[in-house]
Design a protein around this motif. Structure first.
Motif, PDB file in Angstrom:
ATOM      1  N   LEU A  41      32.648  64.356  36.192  1.00 31.82           N
ATOM      2  CA  LEU A  41      32.139  65.591  35.614  1.00 31.82           C
ATOM      3  C   LEU A  41      31.953  65.398  34.116  1.00 31.82           C
ATOM      4  O   LEU A  41      32.780  64.769  33.458  1.00 31.82           O
ATOM      5  CB  LEU A  41      33.099  66.738  35.878  1.00 31.82           C
ATOM      6  N   GLN A  42      30.884  65.966  33.604  1.00 41.14           N
ATOM      7  CA  GLN A  42      30.567  65.728  32.209  1.00 41.14           C
ATOM      8  C   GLN A  42      29.769  66.882  31.641  1.00 41.14           C
ATOM      9  O   GLN A  42      28.936  67.469  32.327  1.00 41.14           O
ATOM     10  CB  GLN A  42      29.773  64.429  32.058  1.00 41.14           C
ATOM     11  N   PHE A  43      30.035  67.194  30.390  1.00 38.18           N
ATOM     12  CA  PHE A  43      29.222  68.106  29.618  1.00 38.18           C
ATOM     13  C   PHE A  43      28.577  67.336  28.479  1.00 38.18           C
ATOM     14  O   PHE A  43      29.200  66.454  27.882  1.00 38.18           O
ATOM     15  CB  PHE A  43      30.059  69.240  29.022  1.00 38.18           C
ATOM     16  N   VAL A  44      27.356  67.689  28.167  1.00 40.70           N
ATOM     17  CA  VAL A  44      26.653  67.136  27.027  1.00 40.70           C
ATOM     18  C   VAL A  44      26.166  68.286  26.168  1.00 40.70           C
ATOM     19  O   VAL A  44      25.342  69.093  26.612  1.00 40.70           O
ATOM     20  CB  VAL A  44      25.481  66.246  27.452  1.00 40.70           C
ATOM     21  N   GLU A  45      26.677  68.345  24.948  1.00 40.74           N
ATOM     22  CA  GLU A  45      26.290  69.389  24.015  1.00 40.74           C
ATOM     23  C   GLU A  45      25.140  68.912  23.139  1.00 40.74           C
ATOM     24  O   GLU A  45      25.067  67.734  22.776  1.00 40.74           O
ATOM     25  CB  GLU A  45      27.473  69.783  23.121  1.00 40.74           C
ATOM     26  N   SER A  46      24.289  69.834  22.774  1.00 44.91           N
ATOM     27  CA  SER A  46      23.180  69.520  21.888  1.00 44.91           C
ATOM     28  C   SER A  46      22.763  70.780  21.149  1.00 44.91           C
ATOM     29  O   SER A  46      23.193  71.883  21.480  1.00 44.91           O
ATOM     30  CB  SER A  46      21.992  68.934  22.663  1.00 44.91           C
ATOM     31  N   GLY A  47      21.926  70.606  20.163  1.00 42.38           N
ATOM     32  CA  GLY A  47      21.354  71.734  19.449  1.00 42.38           C
ATOM     33  C   GLY A  47      21.928  72.000  18.079  1.00 42.38           C
ATOM     34  O   GLY A  47      21.433  72.879  17.369  1.00 42.38           O
ATOM     35  N   GLY A  48      22.953  71.272  17.695  1.00 45.77           N
ATOM     36  CA  GLY A  48      23.526  71.477  16.383  1.00 45.77           C
ATOM     37  C   GLY A  48      22.618  70.969  15.288  1.00 45.77           C
ATOM     38  O   GLY A  48      21.586  70.345  15.530  1.00 45.77           O
ATOM     39  N   GLY A  49      23.019  71.252  14.074  1.00 48.58           N
ATOM     40  CA  GLY A  49      22.238  70.823  12.939  1.00 48.58           C
ATOM     41  C   GLY A  49      22.734  71.452  11.667  1.00 48.58           C
ATOM     42  O   GLY A  49      23.788  72.091  11.631  1.00 48.58           O
ATOM     43  N   LEU A  50      21.961  71.260  10.625  1.00 50.88           N
ATOM     44  CA  LEU A  50      22.257  71.806   9.307  1.00 50.88           C
ATOM     45  C   LEU A  50      21.378  73.025   9.076  1.00 50.88           C
ATOM     46  O   LEU A  50      20.150  72.933   9.166  1.00 50.88           O
ATOM     47  CB  LEU A  50      22.001  70.755   8.228  1.00 50.88           C
ATOM     48  N   VAL A  51      22.014  74.139   8.791  1.00 54.17           N
ATOM     49  CA  VAL A  51      21.284  75.371   8.521  1.00 54.17           C
ATOM     50  C   VAL A  51      21.879  76.055   7.307  1.00 54.17           C
ATOM     51  O   VAL A  51      23.040  75.846   6.947  1.00 54.17           O
ATOM     52  CB  VAL A  51      21.297  76.338   9.720  1.00 54.17           C
ATOM     53  N   GLN A  52      21.078  76.889   6.689  1.00 60.43           N
ATOM     54  CA  GLN A  52      21.549  77.686   5.568  1.00 60.43           C
ATOM     55  C   GLN A  52      22.294  78.912   6.069  1.00 60.43           C
ATOM     56  O   GLN A  52      22.094  79.360   7.201  1.00 60.43           O
ATOM     57  CB  GLN A  52      20.372  78.115   4.696  1.00 60.43           C
ATOM     58  N   PRO A  53      23.177  79.458   5.250  1.00 60.45           N
ATOM     59  CA  PRO A  53      23.820  80.713   5.652  1.00 60.45           C
ATOM     60  C   PRO A  53      22.784  81.757   6.044  1.00 60.45           C
ATOM     61  O   PRO A  53      21.751  81.908   5.392  1.00 60.45           O
ATOM     62  CB  PRO A  53      24.589  81.120   4.392  1.00 60.45           C
TER      63      PRO A  53
END
Length: 126
Positions: A2-14
């Motif tokens: 079983l495995q989860f793969v997270e994605s979608g993060g990044g650098l954003v401004q407040p």
């Protein structure tokens, strides 16, 4: 396994937004509550949100009104839409099965999880 793969993060401004994805493999997640967790440098990992197998969404107070958890069982994926991001949201974000599924309704009480992914980094900075 079983495995989860997270994605979608990044650098954003407040004040910015990100949408995180948690794709499950090796099992069908529709029977399970899924939690989003985060860990910032020097801080303990905390659950921020959890979605029940029935689609009920739950949040810790600090993200209520800003984050929305959802699931698409057909895609075997859970999402975390994060709006109005703050520097304090900066952390590595993970998804996992809550150690106790019944605690999904109270993510502030979730202290453990299973089948952690590698996480995705969210950095909120100007």
């Amino acid at each position: 396994q079983l495995q989860f793969v997270e994605s979608g993060g990044g650098l954003v401004q407040p004040g910015g937004s990100l949408r995180l994805s948690c794709a499950a493999s090796g099992f069908t997640l529709d029977h399970f509550a899924i939690g989003w967790f985060r860990q910032a440098p020097g801080k303990e990992r905390e659950a921020v949100s959890c979605i029940s197998n029935g689609g009920g969404s739950n949040y810790i107070d600090s993200v209520k009104g800003r984050f929305t958890i959802s699931r698409d069982n057909a895609k075997n994926t859970v999402y975390l839409q994060m709006n109005s991001l703050k520097p304090d949201d900066t952390a590595q974000y993970f998804c996992a099965l809550p150690g106790i599924q019944a605690l999904c309704a109270h993510p502030d009480l979730i202290r453990s999880g299973n089948y952690w992914g590698q996480g995705t980094q969210v950095t909120v900075s100007s």
